[in-house]
Design an enzyme around this catalytic site. Structure first.
Site, PDB file in Angstrom:
ATOM      1  N   ARG A 118       0.846  -1.203   0.000  1.00  0.00           N
ATOM      2  CA  ARG A 118       0.000   0.000   0.000  1.00  0.00           C
ATOM      3  C   ARG A 118       0.875   1.244   0.000  1.00  0.00           C
ATOM      4  NH1 ARG A 118      -5.493  -1.307   3.444  1.00  0.00           N
ATOM      5  NH2 ARG A 118      -6.694  -1.165   1.535  1.00  0.00           N
ATOM      6  N   GLN A 123      -1.652   2.989  -5.520  1.00  0.00           N
ATOM      7  CA  GLN A 123      -3.031   3.383  -5.229  1.00  0.00           C
ATOM      8  C   GLN A 123      -3.997   3.024  -6.353  1.00  0.00           C
ATOM      9  OE1 GLN A 123      -2.872   7.545  -4.197  1.00  0.00           O
ATOM     10  NE2 GLN A 123      -2.447   7.141  -2.055  1.00  0.00           N
ATOM     11  N   ASP A 126      -4.997  -0.732  -6.064  1.00  0.00           N
ATOM     12  CA  ASP A 126      -5.374  -1.216  -4.737  1.00  0.00           C
ATOM     13  C   ASP A 126      -6.827  -1.678  -4.719  1.00  0.00           C
ATOM     14  OD1 ASP A 126      -5.803  -1.702  -2.074  1.00  0.00           O
ATOM     15  OD2 ASP A 126      -4.954   0.182  -1.360  1.00  0.00           O
ATOM     16  N   SER A 129      -8.886  -1.111  -1.418  1.00  0.00           N
ATOM     17  CA  SER A 129      -9.399   0.239  -1.223  1.00  0.00           C
ATOM     18  C   SER A 129     -10.600   0.518  -2.117  1.00  0.00           C
ATOM     19  CB  SER A 129      -8.300   1.270  -1.494  1.00  0.00           C
ATOM     20  OG  SER A 129      -7.295   1.201  -0.499  1.00  0.00           O
ATOM     21  N   TYR A 224      -1.667  -1.240   6.542  1.00  0.00           N
ATOM     22  CA  TYR A 224      -2.572  -2.228   7.120  1.00  0.00           C
ATOM     23  C   TYR A 224      -2.599  -2.085   8.645  1.00  0.00           C
ATOM     24  CZ  TYR A 224      -2.281  -4.435   2.528  1.00  0.00           C
ATOM     25  OH  TYR A 224      -2.322  -4.677   1.184  1.00  0.00           O
TER      26      TYR A 224
END
Length: 374
Positions: A118, A123, A126, A129, A224
């Protein structure tokens, strides 16, 4: 190179590729094979895929001829006996160690997108997310539907109705979206998280942050959550119990990769909530954040509804699939050369961090350690 997509097994409603991403892959010299009906539950028709440049193939043909198989979940792949295959999806390898070992024995190269580091660079890839954002939004709508009172404050000729009080446990992606959604519906929101660093984000969304001192530092966990000490967990439960009595809706999102979800709400706490209150537990697939959570079930206990659902993103399959497919596309760009060929560059931290098995071996250190200790 040929990328194949199989139809997901029920109750999964999402699909790994959507037509606009098929178009993008075709421009990268990638051939895409779709099983007929693969996108039906996400409202993407076979015609939309063929118009985008995909070919329709039966499952047997895809399994036999594709170079990469895409799947949202591992169930689609477990009966495939072909060797030397590249597969990509969300496989929860820290929980499914035996399955990962079996896939390694088949000489598969396995990329599990839920393990991607992460970092800022990751991003756009991901999947946790992108799917958690939807889950946080849907959790509040589900709670509002189940809750037998208004969410916003209302002033009427017959009298005033106070706003619902919502407590959100965990201010990650799902939690932050839940805050924003609950605030838009007019609720009063307070939030608990073990990371003091999220306090500013919580406040910017109009919620109150509940702080418990002594949390373990999560700055080195790659975005995390980390496991907390027993002393902190006890203080945490006392603080949550203090606040839970005066809240009407609770959204729980706390999970730790590779471990059972922490129990934050005990039976005693639930029994202190007023009748008609609602808990939506997004961690139900890994045990749940309450003593009474059952995955994919709604439990009624002394007037309180405990909804266990860790797959809420699948209830918005069109948008969930679109975001997931974009994540897949962005990750695949790391694996594809200018001619559409497969390139496995394990010097890239994202490729290395997401690869679970290769050349008959478990290559991910965390997964290997988990398997060794089990």
């Amino acid at each position: 190179m040929i990328v194949g997509v199989l139809k997901e097994q029920a109750p999964e409603t999402r699909v790994s590729l959507v037509p606009e991403v098929v178009q993008a892959l075709r421009k990268m010299n990638i051939t895409v094979w779709m099983e007929p009906g693969a996108g039906a539950q996400s409202f993407y028709t076979d015609a939309a895929y063929t118009d985008a440049g995909a070919d329709l193939k039966d499952a047997a043909g895809i399994i036999e001829g594709a170079d990469i198989l895409l799947s949202v979940h591992p169930e689609n792949l477990d009966e495939i006996r072909r060797e030397n295959l590249v597969v990509m999806g969300v496989f929860q390898p820290l929980f499914n160690g035996a399955q990962m070992r079996d896939w390694a024995n088949r000489k598969w190269t396995v990329f599990s997108l839920d393990t991607i580091p992460r970092t800022t660079r990751a991003q756009s890839m991901d999947v946790l997310s992108s799917q958690a954002n939807i889950a946080g939004y849907k959790a509040v709508l589900l709670a509002a539907y189940q809750y037998g009172r208004y969410m916003p404050m209302l002033m009427t000729a017959a009298g005033s109705i106070p706003p619902a009080k919502v407590m959100i446990l965990g201010a990650g992606v799902a939690g932050l979206q839940a805050i924003a959604t609950a605030r838009r519906l007019g609720a009063v929101v307070e939030v608990f998280d073990t990371r003091p660093a999220v306090k500013e984000e919580v406040a910017s969304l109009g919620a109150k942050f509940i702080e418990v001192e002594g949390a373990a530092d999560a700055s080195g966990a790659g975005g995390y959550a980390v496991e907390q000490s027993e002393a902190f967990q006890q203080k945490q439960k006392e603080k949550i119990h203090e606040h839970i009595r005066r809240n009407d809706i609770i959204i729980t999102t706390a999970q730790i990769p590779g471990r059972k979800a922490p129990v934050l709400i005990t039976r005693e706490m639930i029994e202190d909530m007023r009748a008609g209150s609602v808990i939506v537990d997004l961690a139900s697939a890994t045990g749940g954040n309450t003593d009474l959570t059952k995955d994919r079930e709604t439990v009624q206990h002394k007037g309180v509804s405990i909804i266990g659902n860790s797959a809420l993103s699948a209830q918005m399959p069109a948008d969930a699939s679109r975001l997931y497919a974009k994540n897949v596309l962005n990750f695949m760009k790391l694996l594809i050369d200018a001619n559409g060929g497969l390139v496995l560059n394990f010097d890239d931290d994202l490729v290395k961090g997401t690869c679970i098995t290769h050349n008959g071996q478990i290559t991910n250190e965390r997964v290997a350690a988990t398997i060794a200790s089990s």
